[in-house]
Design an enzyme around this catalytic site. Structure first.
Site, PDB file in Angstrom:
ATOM      1  N   LYS A 158      29.566  51.825  34.736  1.00 41.19           N
ATOM      2  CA  LYS A 158      30.654  51.185  36.135  1.00 41.19           C
ATOM      3  C   LYS A 158      31.630  51.222  34.884  1.00 41.19           C
ATOM      4  O   LYS A 158      31.996  51.515  33.790  1.00 41.19           O
ATOM      5  CB  LYS A 158      30.296  49.920  36.622  1.00 41.19           C
ATOM      6  CG  LYS A 158      30.270  49.256  37.358  1.00 41.19           C
ATOM      7  CD  LYS A 158      29.101  49.659  38.877  1.00 41.19           C
ATOM      8  CE  LYS A 158      29.708  48.605  39.418  1.00 41.19           C
ATOM      9  NZ  LYS A 158      28.654  48.312  40.991  1.00 41.19           N
TER      10      LYS A 158
HETATM   11  P1  NAD Z   1      32.704  45.461  49.787  1.00 38.08           P
HETATM   12  O1  NAD Z   1      34.489  46.120  49.254  1.00 38.08           O
HETATM   13  O2  NAD Z   1      33.192  46.950  51.047  1.00 38.08           O
HETATM   14  O3  NAD Z   1      32.765  44.221  50.536  1.00 38.08           O
HETATM   15  C1  NAD Z   1      32.371  43.031  49.953  1.00 38.08           C
HETATM   16  C2  NAD Z   1      32.227  41.608  50.646  1.00 38.08           C
HETATM   17  O4  NAD Z   1      32.285  40.768  50.311  1.00 38.08           O
HETATM   18  C3  NAD Z   1      33.808  41.616  51.752  1.00 38.08           C
HETATM   19  O5  NAD Z   1      33.460  41.561  53.059  1.00 38.08           O
HETATM   20  C4  NAD Z   1      34.104  40.757  51.672  1.00 38.08           C
HETATM   21  O6  NAD Z   1      34.651  40.061  52.470  1.00 38.08           O
HETATM   22  C5  NAD Z   1      33.036  39.900  50.244  1.00 38.08           C
HETATM   23  N1  NAD Z   1      33.129  38.695  50.066  1.00 38.08           N
HETATM   24  C6  NAD Z   1      34.971  38.854  49.221  1.00 38.08           C
HETATM   25  N2  NAD Z   1      34.352  37.857  48.465  1.00 38.08           N
HETATM   26  C7  NAD Z   1      33.461  36.833  48.593  1.00 38.08           C
HETATM   27  C8  NAD Z   1      33.153  35.396  48.764  1.00 38.08           C
HETATM   28  N3  NAD Z   1      33.244  34.900  47.242  1.00 38.08           N
HETATM   29  N4  NAD Z   1      31.917  35.212  49.115  1.00 38.08           N
HETATM   30  C9  NAD Z   1      31.272  35.843  50.118  1.00 38.08           C
HETATM   31  N5  NAD Z   1      31.776  37.276  50.410  1.00 38.08           N
HETATM   32  C10 NAD Z   1      32.744  37.560  49.308  1.00 38.08           C
HETATM   33  O7  NAD Z   1      31.590  46.048  48.722  1.00 38.08           O
HETATM   34  P2  NAD Z   1      29.872  46.284  48.950  1.00 38.08           P
HETATM   35  O8  NAD Z   1      30.433  47.999  48.999  1.00 38.08           O
HETATM   36  O9  NAD Z   1      29.506  46.179  51.073  1.00 38.08           O
HETATM   37  O10 NAD Z   1      29.823  45.955  47.559  1.00 38.08           O
HETATM   38  C11 NAD Z   1      28.906  44.151  47.790  1.00 38.08           C
HETATM   39  C12 NAD Z   1      27.633  44.337  46.800  1.00 38.08           C
HETATM   40  O11 NAD Z   1      26.795  44.967  46.913  1.00 38.08           O
HETATM   41  C13 NAD Z   1      28.209  44.325  45.188  1.00 38.08           C
HETATM   42  O12 NAD Z   1      28.033  44.027  44.705  1.00 38.08           O
HETATM   43  C14 NAD Z   1      28.316  45.611  45.472  1.00 38.08           C
HETATM   44  O13 NAD Z   1      28.694  46.022  43.661  1.00 38.08           O
HETATM   45  C15 NAD Z   1      26.950  46.370  45.519  1.00 38.08           C
HETATM   46  N6  NAD Z   1      26.563  47.417  45.786  1.00 38.08           N
HETATM   47  C16 NAD Z   1      27.354  48.284  46.619  1.00 38.08           C
HETATM   48  C17 NAD Z   1      26.820  49.798  46.727  1.00 38.08           C
HETATM   49  C18 NAD Z   1      27.573  50.617  47.585  1.00 38.08           C
HETATM   50  O14 NAD Z   1      27.263  51.377  47.615  1.00 38.08           O
HETATM   51  N7  NAD Z   1      28.657  49.688  48.056  1.00 38.08           N
HETATM   52  C19 NAD Z   1      25.311  49.410  46.483  1.00 38.08           C
HETATM   53  C20 NAD Z   1      25.269  49.264  45.634  1.00 38.08           C
HETATM   54  C21 NAD Z   1      25.856  47.230  45.141  1.00 38.08           C
END
Ligand code: NAD
Length: 411
Positions: free
Chosen positions: A103
């Protein structure tokens, strides 16, 4: 949260003690292989230089090259990146794809950067880690506040450094430069497949349940869109600015266009706004945390009413909260299973890049369904056999695969 990594390894130790797993090889899984910290000087729009701290943790590569996302967020710390890299190692083993775990991250508020500054920061990150990443070494992908454009900049910078076009250095790229069809929606579609399997095991009918989704980014928004399109009722969603709730169900397509116009989901259609805390405590059957770590903690766990927590974000439930929720009979579908769809399609993207042969979306999604279903079945069977929770079962599946690989390779 300070020393979160210690807690994560404690959880691994507890799982192994509970299941009486003893292998010398486990010692290797208690520490990352390599921890990298690099200074990233960036020329800001005001003509001054700002130096950011960039991290990359390469946790374990015994089953294949290191693989893990890149996060840009003000709260990024080395401790957090270690946890996320460990979970990637477990996740790739649960999903049974030939990758290890890693990561990366930068502590930065991207909302305060111009597009040019963001690009220069991303290129600086790539130069800083160019000797450590690569198609057979370590392959970044999008995570919180990084996206396909971020991956395009990394791919471009890395290709210039190496003097050859190298799409396989990152996944989650735009399709124009070697991205896979279906990658942007893969994490959420994978989660949807798991949701349907869980509901069928629990005999919960689609029309009898409601869902609340915390986080409306790549994962949360696409998940909400997928389940909404499949006819499920989503009563609440949220982003970093807060949430909205309608007990009769939200029109997610309209919520999305509201977010695209205003920048947030709040103040939608005359509905009362709620806080992220309130969203977690709503009377729903399925709660879907899809934002950041530790959203569900010891203090709010007692007030959570959901029967199922589908962890679409990484690490949303602290171990203390999990113990409380388990006593209440809440089924937690762990991140290392629920959100594995993203890395599975990243794997498909990498395979397509290395072969220079591209698949149709239906093939990507069909293979994703197969891989997710197999992972779910294996974890569920382990849970039944060992009489343990789903996280323990997932860890057991992963540890067994990792230890087998370590034993057969030798050290
Ligand atoms: P992203 O940046 O696209 O979206 C993050 C979202 O969380 C946004 O809507 C933001 O407004 C919201 N957010 C930020 N701070 C917040 C808070 N304090 N309370 C509530 N909402 C909040 O990120 P993502 O890619 O959607 O990732 C989200 C989660 O999923 C993370 O834990 C990431 O590690 C995990 N994840 C992502 C992927 C991927 O393919 N992108 C894959 C597996 C896991």
């Amino acid at each position: 949260m300070a020393d979160q990594f210690k807690g994560v390894i404690n959880q691994l130790n507890k799982t192994c003690a509970l299941m009486k797993i003893e292998h010398d090889e486990l010692e290797i899984l208690r520490k990352p292989d390599r921890v990298l910290e690099v200074s990233l000087p960036v020329l800001m729009d005001n003509g001054r230089i700002k130096v950011f701290d960039g991290y990359r943790v390469q946790y374990n590569n015994i089953r294949g090259p290191y693989k893990g996302g890149l996060r840009f967020h003000p709260a990024v710390s080395l401790d957090e990146i270690k946890c996320l890299a460990f979970w990637m190692t477990i996740k790739c083993a649960v999903a049974d794809i030939p990758y290890g775990g890693s990561k990366g991250g930068v502590a930065v508020d991207v909302k305060k950067l111009s597009q040019g500054e963001l690009e220069r920061l991303t290129r600086a990150y790539t130069r800083g880690f160019a000797d450590f990443i690569g198609p057979y070494r370590d392959i970044p992908a999008p995570d919180v506040y990084t996206n396909a454009q971020t991956m395009a900049w990394i791919m471009d910078e890395y290709s210039h450094i190496k003097g050859e076009n190298t799409p396989a250095v990152v996944t989650g790229k735009p399709v124009e430069i070697g991205g896979s069809l279906g990658r942007d929606t893969a994490t959420s579609l994978g989660g949807f497949f798991v949701l349907e399997q869980v509901l069928s095991k629990l005999k919960l009918a689609k029309n009898k349940i409601s869902l609340a989704v915390q986080g409306f980014g790549n994962v949360g928004m696409n998940f909400a869109m997928t389940v909404y399109a499949a006819g499920y009722k989503i009563v609440a969603v949220s982003d970093s600015r807060g949430g909205i709730y309608d007990k009769n169900g939200l029109n997610i397509e309209k919520v999305l266009s509201h977010k695209q116009t205003t920048g947030s989901i709040i103040d939608f259609n005359g509905l009362k706004n709620i806080t992220n805390e309130q969203l977690l405590e709503l009377p729903v059957e399925v709660l879907v945390p899809a934002a950041l770590e530790n959203a569900i903690h010891e203090k709010n766990a007692g007030r959570i009413k959901a029967k199922v927590i589908l962890e679409m974000g990484n690490g949303p439930t602290t171990p203390e909260a999990e113990a409380k929720l388990q006593k209440k009979g809440v089924l937690i579908v762990p991140d290392v299973l629920a959100n594995a769809g993203g890395v599975i399609v990243s794997y498909f993207e990498w395979v397509q890049n290395l072969r220079h042969y591209y698949w149709e979306q239906a093939k990507v999604e069909g293979n994703l369904e197969k891989q997710m279903t197999n992972a779910f079945k294996k974890v569920w069977q382990t849970k039944q056999k060992q009489n343990c929770n789903l996280r323990t079962a997932a860890y057991l599946v992963a540890v067994e695969r990792l230890v087998k690989a370590l034993k057969v390779r030798g050290i």
